[in-house]
Scaffold this active site. Structure first.
Site, PDB file in Angstrom:
ATOM      1  N   SER A  78       4.613   1.112   7.797  1.00 45.12           N
ATOM      2  CA  SER A  78       4.174   2.554   7.221  1.00 45.12           C
ATOM      3  C   SER A  78       3.630   3.282   8.375  1.00 45.12           C
ATOM      4  CB  SER A  78       3.375   2.377   6.068  1.00 45.12           C
ATOM      5  OG  SER A  78       3.786   1.288   5.081  1.00 45.12           O
TER       6      SER A  78
ATOM      7  N   HIS B 174       9.060   0.838   3.362  1.00 48.33           N
ATOM      8  CA  HIS B 174      10.277   1.055   4.106  1.00 48.33           C
ATOM      9  C   HIS B 174      11.166  -0.114   3.989  1.00 48.33           C
ATOM     10  CE1 HIS B 174       7.674  -1.895   6.070  1.00 48.33           C
ATOM     11  NE2 HIS B 174       6.625  -1.008   6.120  1.00 48.33           N
TER      12      HIS B 174
ATOM     13  N   GLY C 286      11.352  -2.837   5.437  1.00 49.59           N
ATOM     14  CA  GLY C 286      10.378  -4.140   5.477  1.00 49.59           C
ATOM     15  C   GLY C 286      10.171  -4.470   4.106  1.00 49.59           C
ATOM     16  N   HIS C 287       9.611  -3.450   3.185  1.00 45.43           N
ATOM     17  CA  HIS C 287       9.247  -3.749   1.733  1.00 45.43           C
ATOM     18  C   HIS C 287      10.487  -3.970   1.075  1.00 45.43           C
ATOM     19  CE1 HIS C 287       5.820  -1.074   2.994  1.00 45.43           C
ATOM     20  NE2 HIS C 287       5.201  -2.192   2.678  1.00 45.43           N
TER      21      HIS C 287
ATOM     22  N   GLN D 164     -10.256  -2.399   2.602  1.00 50.46           N
ATOM     23  CA  GLN D 164      -9.785  -3.358   3.679  1.00 50.46           C
ATOM     24  C   GLN D 164      -9.874  -2.155   4.970  1.00 50.46           C
ATOM     25  OE1 GLN D 164      -6.062  -4.280   1.750  1.00 50.46           O
ATOM     26  NE2 GLN D 164      -5.085  -3.781   3.787  1.00 50.46           N
TER      27      GLN D 164
ATOM     28  N   GLY E 296       5.171  -9.953   4.386  1.00 51.01           N
ATOM     29  CA  GLY E 296       6.162  -9.943   5.546  1.00 51.01           C
ATOM     30  C   GLY E 296       5.166 -10.906   6.746  1.00 51.01           C
TER      31      GLY E 296
ATOM     32  N   MET F 151       0.848  -1.158  -0.197  1.00 51.73           N
ATOM     33  CA  MET F 151      -0.081  -0.037   0.005  1.00 51.73           C
ATOM     34  C   MET F 151       0.790   1.346   0.126  1.00 51.73           C
ATOM     35  SD  MET F 151      -3.427  -1.169   2.288  1.00 51.73           S
ATOM     36  CE  MET F 151      -2.665  -0.699   3.847  1.00 51.73           C
ATOM     37  N   GLY F 152       2.147   1.077  -0.527  1.00 48.96           N
ATOM     38  CA  GLY F 152       2.967   2.067  -0.442  1.00 48.96           C
ATOM     39  C   GLY F 152       3.687   2.791   0.711  1.00 48.96           C
TER      40      GLY F 152
ATOM     41  N   ASP G 145       2.416  -9.159   9.475  1.00 46.33           N
ATOM     42  CA  ASP G 145       1.047  -9.290   9.482  1.00 46.33           C
ATOM     43  C   ASP G 145       0.822 -10.664   9.248  1.00 46.33           C
ATOM     44  OD1 ASP G 145       0.087  -6.530   8.891  1.00 46.33           O
ATOM     45  OD2 ASP G 145       1.451  -6.741   6.990  1.00 46.33           O
TER      46      ASP G 145
HETATM   47  O1  PAF Z   1      -0.154  -5.768   3.763  1.00 49.08           O
HETATM   48  C1  PAF Z   1      -0.322  -4.996   2.847  1.00 49.08           C
HETATM   49  O2  PAF Z   1       0.173  -3.744   2.658  1.00 49.08           O
HETATM   50  C2  PAF Z   1      -1.966  -5.057   2.207  1.00 49.08           C
HETATM   51  O3  PAF Z   1      -2.697  -5.561   3.209  1.00 49.08           O
HETATM   52  C3  PAF Z   1      -1.904  -5.469   1.087  1.00 49.08           C
HETATM   53  C4  PAF Z   1      -1.375  -7.465   1.144  1.00 49.08           C
HETATM   54  C5  PAF Z   1      -1.025  -4.994  -0.142  1.00 49.08           C
HETATM   55  C6  PAF Z   1      -3.350  -5.801   0.182  1.00 49.08           C
HETATM   56  O4  PAF Z   1      -3.713  -4.321   0.216  1.00 49.08           O
END
Ligand code: PAF
Length: 528
Positions: A201, A43, A45-46, A70, A162, A39-40, A165
Site C-alpha cells: 500500500s 492491491h 497482493g491482497h 502498530q 503475505g 489495513m485497506g 511481511d
Molecule cells: O499486514 C497488515 O496489513 C497489518 O499488519 C495487519 C496484519 C492487518 C494488522 O493490522
C-alpha cells in the site's frame, strides 16, 4: 457482499451465513471461514490472498482497519492511504462475503487506545529484537494484539498473510501456536510487479523516479539468491551482495539487511538449511521492505492423516509429479525383513537384526516421473546393491514384516536412516506422526483427512471393485471410527496433526484435485 462496522453486526452476519444453505457447503456439516486482515488500500497482493481464501473456504471475510496501535509516534498513521470506496469495489468483485470495517472505538472501546487500560499481546522478545523490531518499537505488539482480536471475533478456520511481511508472519504463526488459537495461519507468496517490486500500500507514496529505482530491492535479493545458488552460505557474503546492489541507487538509505532463521528469526551466521534474507530501505521518505527465503535443500513434505484418507496414493503421486523421493517406510521395513529371512534370522531376534542393520545399505529410488501409468507406483529398492523391488513384495516377507517392524531397535535404526534422507530434503513421506515426530522441521505439512462417512463410502467402493462381499455402510463407519480412536491413542507413532499442518479435507474432491492442491502448496514454498 455485506459491509459491517460493528463486532456484533459481524458476528450476527457470520452466524446467518454459516446457517444459510449453499451449493458449496451442501452435505458438509459446517461452513469454513477464511479471514484476510488488512489495513485497506488494497492491491494485487491482497487480491491474491482473497483469491486463495475463496478457493479454500466457504465464507470469506476481509477486515479493513488501520490499527493505530502498530504505528509509532513518528510514523505515517495520519497519511496512511485510505480509500474505502475502491476497496469495497475490489472486495465485491473478488467474491468477498463480508467486509468488516470497524472504527477504533468499535474495536478497542472508547478508552481502549490508552495503553495503560488495554490488554495487549506481547510477541517473544527474541522475535522482535531483529529486522524491523528495533526500528519500530511496539509495532509487533500492536499487530499481535489486533490480529488476536480479529481472530477471536471472526474465529476463522484460516487467516491469510503475505510473505512480504515475513517477520509479522513468523510472529503470528508463533502466536497461534503459543496461545493455542484454533485458526490456521496461511502464508501466501509475495505478489510482485513486472519489475519485481513487491506490492505494498505504501508504494503509492513513491514518486515516479523512486518507483522505478525501487526495483533494486528485488534485484539485490536476486543477486544474493544467485550467490547462494553458486554455493555461498555465509551470512556476511550474502548480506554484502545485497548491500552492494542496493548501493547502486544513489540516495537510497539502507535501514537493515539481515539474515535470520525463517521461523525462529534467530540471526544466522551461515545457512545450514534455510535462511530469511530481509531488507528495509528508505527511498525518498518511503520505507520499503522485501525478503527472500534461501534453502540449501529442497523442502520436505510430510503427509499425515487417518487411515483411509488416501495418504499413500496421494504421497506417491505428489512425489512423482514433483520429481521428489517418496520415502516409502513400508518398503524399508520390507527390505529389512527380506534380509532377515535371507540370513535365516528369527524375526523376533532383536539383537541379531540390530547387528544386521548396522552394516546393511538400503537404497530407495525416486519414482519415474515419466511413467504416470505405473500403478500401483512402486519405489525401487536395493539392499547392499542388490535390487529387491519385487522380492520384498513376496508372501514370505508380507507374513513377517509386522513382527520385524514391531522391534524397537528396527524402528530406531530406520528412523535414523529416514533422518539422513531428511538432511538432503526433497522427500515426501506419509504416516501418522511425520509432521510432529519424524520431520517436525518439514516445510510443508499436510493433514489429509476425510469424514468417517466418506471414508466408509470409499472403502465400500474398493470392496466392490475387488469383487468382495458388500459390508453395510454403518458397520464400515463404526470400524473406521474405532480405528481412528486406536490410532490417536496408541503409544507408538500416534495420529497427530501438527499445529502448523494444513488440513486438506478430501470429501467431494477427486484424487487429482487433492494432488494439485498439494503440488501448488509445495510450489508456493519453493517460490516464497
Ligand atoms: O499486514 C497488515 O496489513 C497489518 O499488519 C495487519 C496484519 C492487518 C494488522 O493490522
Amino acid at each position: 457482499m455485506q459491509l459491517l462496522k460493528t463486532v456484533e453486526g459481524l458476528r450476527c452476519s457470520l452466524t446467518q451465513l454459516s446457517k444459510a444453505p449453499s451449493a458449496v457447503a451442501l452435505g458438509s456439516p459446517e461452513k469454513s471461514v477464511g479471514l484476510i486482515p488488512t489495513m485497506g488500500a488494497l492491491h494485487a497482493g491482497h487480491q491474491s490472498l482473497i483469491q486463495k481464501a475463496n478457493q479454500e473456504n466457504d465464507i470469506v471475510v476481509v477486515s479493513i482497519f488501520v490499527n493505530p496501535l502498530q504505528f509509532g509516534p513518528q510514523e505515517d498513521l495520519a497519511q496512511y492511504p485510505r480509500d474505502l470506496a475502491t476497496d469495497r469495489q475490489l472486495c465485491e468483485a473478488s467474491g468477498v462475503d463480508l467486509l468488516f470495517t470497524p472504527t477504533s472505538a468499535a474495536l478497542y472501546g472508547e478508552e481502549g487506545l490508552n495503553p495503560a487500560a488495554l490488554t495487549q499481546v506481547v510477541p517473544p522478545a527474541q522475535m522482535t529484537a531483529v529486522l524491523c523490531g528495533p526500528f519500530r518499537p511496539g509495532h509487533f505488539q500492536g499487530v499481535a494484539t489486533v490480529v488476536t482480536k480479529l481472530l477471536s471475533i471472526v474465529q476463522p478456520d484460516r487467516a491469510y498473510f503475505g510473505r512480504k511481511d515475513a517477520q509479522q508472519l513468523a510472529i503470528l504463526k508463533r502466536l497461534v501456536q503459543d496461545l493455542n488459537l484454533p485458526s490456521q495461519i496461511v502464508p501466501c507468496a509475495i505478489a510482485r510487479a513486472a519489475d519485481g517490486l513487491a506490492h505494498s500500500s505504501r508504494n503509492q507514496y513513491l514518486t515516479a523516479a523512486a518507483r522505478s529505482q525501487a526495483a533494486v530491492l528485488y534485484r539485490s535479493l536476486q543477486a544474493a539468491a544467485a550467490a547462494f545458488a553458486a554455493g555461498d552460505r555465509s551470512g556476511t557474503v550474502l548480506i554484502h551482495t545485497v548491500r552492494a546492489e542496493l548501493k547502486t541507487v544513489p540516495g537510497l538509505q539502507i535501514e537493515y539487511v539481515e539474515l535470520v532463521h525463517p521461523e525462529t528469526l534467530v540471526p544466522l551466521e551461515t545457512i545450514e538449511t534455510a535462511g530469511l534474507l530481509a531488507i528495509a530501505v528508505y527511498l525518498d521518505k518511503t520505507r520499503l521492505i522485501d525478503n527472500i527465503t534461501l534453502r540449501s535443500r529442497l523442502p520436505i513434505v510430510a503427509i499425515d492423516g487417518p487411515a483411509g484418507a488416501g495418504k499413500s496414493t496421494v504421497a506417491r503421486r505428489v512425489a512423482q509429479q514433483l520429481g521428489l523421493l517418496y520415502l516409502d517406510t513400508g518398503a524399508m521395513y520390507r527390505a529389512v525383513t527380506w534380509l532377515t529371512l535371507q540370513r535365516e534370522i528369527e524375526p523376533q531376534d532383536q539383537v541379531a537384526i540390530a547387528e544386521l542393520l548396522a552394516d546393511c545399505q538400503i537404497q530407495l529410488s525416486s519414482l519415474d516421473a515419466g511413467d504416470e501409468s505405473a500403478a500401483p507406483l512402486q519405489t525401487r529398492v536395493w539392499v547392499n546393491q542388490q535390487e529387491v523391488t519385487q522380492v520384498i513384495r513376496s508372501q514370505a516377507v508380507t507374513s513377517q514384516v509386522s513382527a520385524v517392524a514391531a522391534q524397537p531397535a528396527v524402528r530406531a535404526a530406520l528412523l535414523k536412516r529416514q533422518h539422513a534422507y531428511g538432511e538432503k530434503g526433497g522427500i515426501v513421506m506419509e504416516g501418522r506422526d511425520i509432521g510432529t515426530q519424524v520431520f517436525p522441521q518439514a516445510e510443508l505439512k499436510v493433514f489429509l483427512t476425510a469424514s468417517v462417512h466418506e471414508r466408509a463410502r470409499r472403502r465400500q467402493l474398493d470392496l466392490k471393485a475387488q469383487n468382495q462381499p458388500t459390508i453395510a455402510l454403518e458397520s464400515l463407519e463404526r470400524s473406521i471410527y474405532e480405528r481412528d480412536r486406536q490410532d490417536s491413542e496408541r503409544p507408538v507413532a500416534p495420529l497427530r496433526k501438527a499445529p502448523d499442518a494444513i488440513e486438506v479435507q478430501t470429501d467431494g474432491l477427486s484424487v487429482e484435485a487433492v494432488i494439485q492442491q498439494i503440488v501448488q502448496l509445495y510450489q508456493e514454498r519453493l517460490n516464497a
